[in-house]
Design a protein around this motif. Sequence first.
Motif, PDB file in Angstrom:
ATOM      1  N   LEU A  59       0.578  -1.352   0.106  1.00  0.00           N
ATOM      2  CA  LEU A  59       0.038   0.512   0.240  1.00  0.00           C
ATOM      3  C   LEU A  59       1.016   1.209   0.365  1.00  0.00           C
ATOM      4  N   LEU A  60       1.796   0.916   0.813  1.00  0.00           N
ATOM      5  CA  LEU A  60       2.739   2.677   0.303  1.00  0.00           C
ATOM      6  C   LEU A  60       3.574   2.564  -1.022  1.00  0.00           C
ATOM      7  N   GLN A  61       3.539   1.795  -1.877  1.00  0.00           N
ATOM      8  CA  GLN A  61       4.320   1.446  -2.703  1.00  0.00           C
ATOM      9  C   GLN A  61       3.568   1.640  -3.330  1.00  0.00           C
ATOM     10  N   ILE A  62       2.289   1.132  -3.549  1.00  0.00           N
ATOM     11  CA  ILE A  62       1.473   2.538  -4.194  1.00  0.00           C
ATOM     12  C   ILE A  62       0.115   3.716  -4.281  1.00  0.00           C
ATOM     13  N   ALA A  63       0.893   3.954  -3.084  1.00  0.00           N
ATOM     14  CA  ALA A  63       0.755   4.960  -2.374  1.00  0.00           C
ATOM     15  C   ALA A  63       2.054   6.320  -3.301  1.00  0.00           C
ATOM     16  N   GLY A  64       3.025   5.849  -2.836  1.00  0.00           N
ATOM     17  CA  GLY A  64       4.321   6.525  -3.138  1.00  0.00           C
ATOM     18  C   GLY A  64       3.868   6.630  -4.311  1.00  0.00           C
ATOM     19  N   ARG A  65       3.613   5.675  -5.722  1.00  0.00           N
ATOM     20  CA  ARG A  65       2.893   5.820  -6.862  1.00  0.00           C
ATOM     21  C   ARG A  65       2.705   7.250  -7.453  1.00  0.00           C
ATOM     22  N   LEU A  66       0.546   7.258  -6.412  1.00  0.00           N
ATOM     23  CA  LEU A  66       0.117   8.086  -7.097  1.00  0.00           C
ATOM     24  C   LEU A  66       0.118   9.614  -6.225  1.00  0.00           C
ATOM     25  N   VAL A  67       0.309   9.561  -5.112  1.00  0.00           N
ATOM     26  CA  VAL A  67       0.416  10.495  -4.284  1.00  0.00           C
ATOM     27  C   VAL A  67       1.701  11.598  -3.808  1.00  0.00           C
ATOM     28  N   LEU A  68       2.583  10.419  -3.745  1.00  0.00           N
ATOM     29  CA  LEU A  68       4.052  11.375  -3.420  1.00  0.00           C
ATOM     30  C   LEU A  68       4.700  11.478  -3.692  1.00  0.00           C
ATOM     31  N   PRO A  69       5.360  12.552  -3.840  1.00  0.00           N
ATOM     32  CA  PRO A  69       6.343  12.904  -4.792  1.00  0.00           C
ATOM     33  C   PRO A  69       7.489  12.413  -5.599  1.00  0.00           C
ATOM     34  N   PHE A  70       7.593  10.619  -4.412  1.00  0.00           N
ATOM     35  CA  PHE A  70       8.200  10.329  -4.961  1.00  0.00           C
ATOM     36  C   PHE A  70       8.257   8.901  -3.982  1.00  0.00           C
ATOM     37  N   SER A  71       9.072   7.514  -4.872  1.00  0.00           N
ATOM     38  CA  SER A  71       8.474   6.115  -5.007  1.00  0.00           C
ATOM     39  C   SER A  71       9.791   5.940  -3.773  1.00  0.00           C
ATOM     40  N   PRO A  72       8.913   5.192  -3.027  1.00  0.00           N
ATOM     41  CA  PRO A  72      10.257   4.590  -2.343  1.00  0.00           C
ATOM     42  C   PRO A  72      10.866   3.599  -2.717  1.00  0.00           C
ATOM     43  N   ALA A  73      12.422   3.612  -2.605  1.00  0.00           N
ATOM     44  CA  ALA A  73      12.603   1.820  -3.863  1.00  0.00           C
ATOM     45  C   ALA A  73      13.033   1.018  -3.057  1.00  0.00           C
ATOM     46  N   TRP A  74      13.098   1.083  -1.515  1.00  0.00           N
ATOM     47  CA  TRP A  74      12.638  -0.202  -0.957  1.00  0.00           C
ATOM     48  C   TRP A  74      11.917  -0.979  -0.356  1.00  0.00           C
ATOM     49  N   THR A  75      10.306  -0.823  -0.851  1.00  0.00           N
ATOM     50  CA  THR A  75       9.368  -1.239  -0.336  1.00  0.00           C
ATOM     51  C   THR A  75       9.013  -2.231  -0.877  1.00  0.00           C
ATOM     52  N   GLU A  76       9.520  -3.129  -2.390  1.00  0.00           N
ATOM     53  CA  GLU A  76       9.604  -4.007  -2.911  1.00  0.00           C
ATOM     54  C   GLU A  76      10.319  -4.888  -1.998  1.00  0.00           C
ATOM     55  N   GLU A  77      11.556  -5.212  -1.763  1.00  0.00           N
ATOM     56  CA  GLU A  77      12.381  -5.300  -1.214  1.00  0.00           C
ATOM     57  C   GLU A  77      11.549  -6.150  -0.053  1.00  0.00           C
TER      58      GLU A  77
END
Length: 190
Positions: free
Chosen positions: A52-70
């Motif tokens: 959910l953080l990764q999705i929010a990062g891609r849709l809402v935040l100005p950056f996408s956290p790279a560590w979420t997938e890992e």
Amino acid sequence: MDASEQRVVEELDALSTVPRLAGFAGRMIGWLDTLFTTLATLALVGIAGTVLLQIAGRLVLPFSPAWTEELSRYLFIYMVALSAGVVIRQHRNVNVELFHHWLGPRARAAYQALVCLLMGAFALIVLPYAWQYAANGAWQTSPTLKVPMLYIFFSTVVLFALVVLYSAIGVVEGLLAMCRKPSQADTEAP
């Protein structure tokens, strides 16, 4: 669970009729089941939060956290490793039930003991190699989280150790069920 639900479960899973350990040992095993189920559930909740953080990062935040997938991948690995033993205990592993319902109570217990013995033997053979594999991770770190890979690779040790433990429990339960005096319920047709 009432009697009709119990009958349906027994019809769906013939091995659920093999009696489990009772007394202090049964309580300890129940506590272990609860512990590993809770840890696996926490890993699943962690996966959901991370995704959910990764999705929010891609849709809402100005950056996408790279560590979420890992992190979600590592949580998934540990979720599987932590739940492997409980899956064996509840007979929820993948199997083909062609003839289980035809077996009597002692034959079901013998079948459970044999299957658990084979799984446990395989896991016991693989366990030292899993330890070697985990030790290889001591010199590596994960790409984005910078966690020593020893902790990630150690999931294989956890997996095979739990398979050995829960297979041994299944063998003991199967052997005890084979040796016990038949009750009135056991003498009825399966």
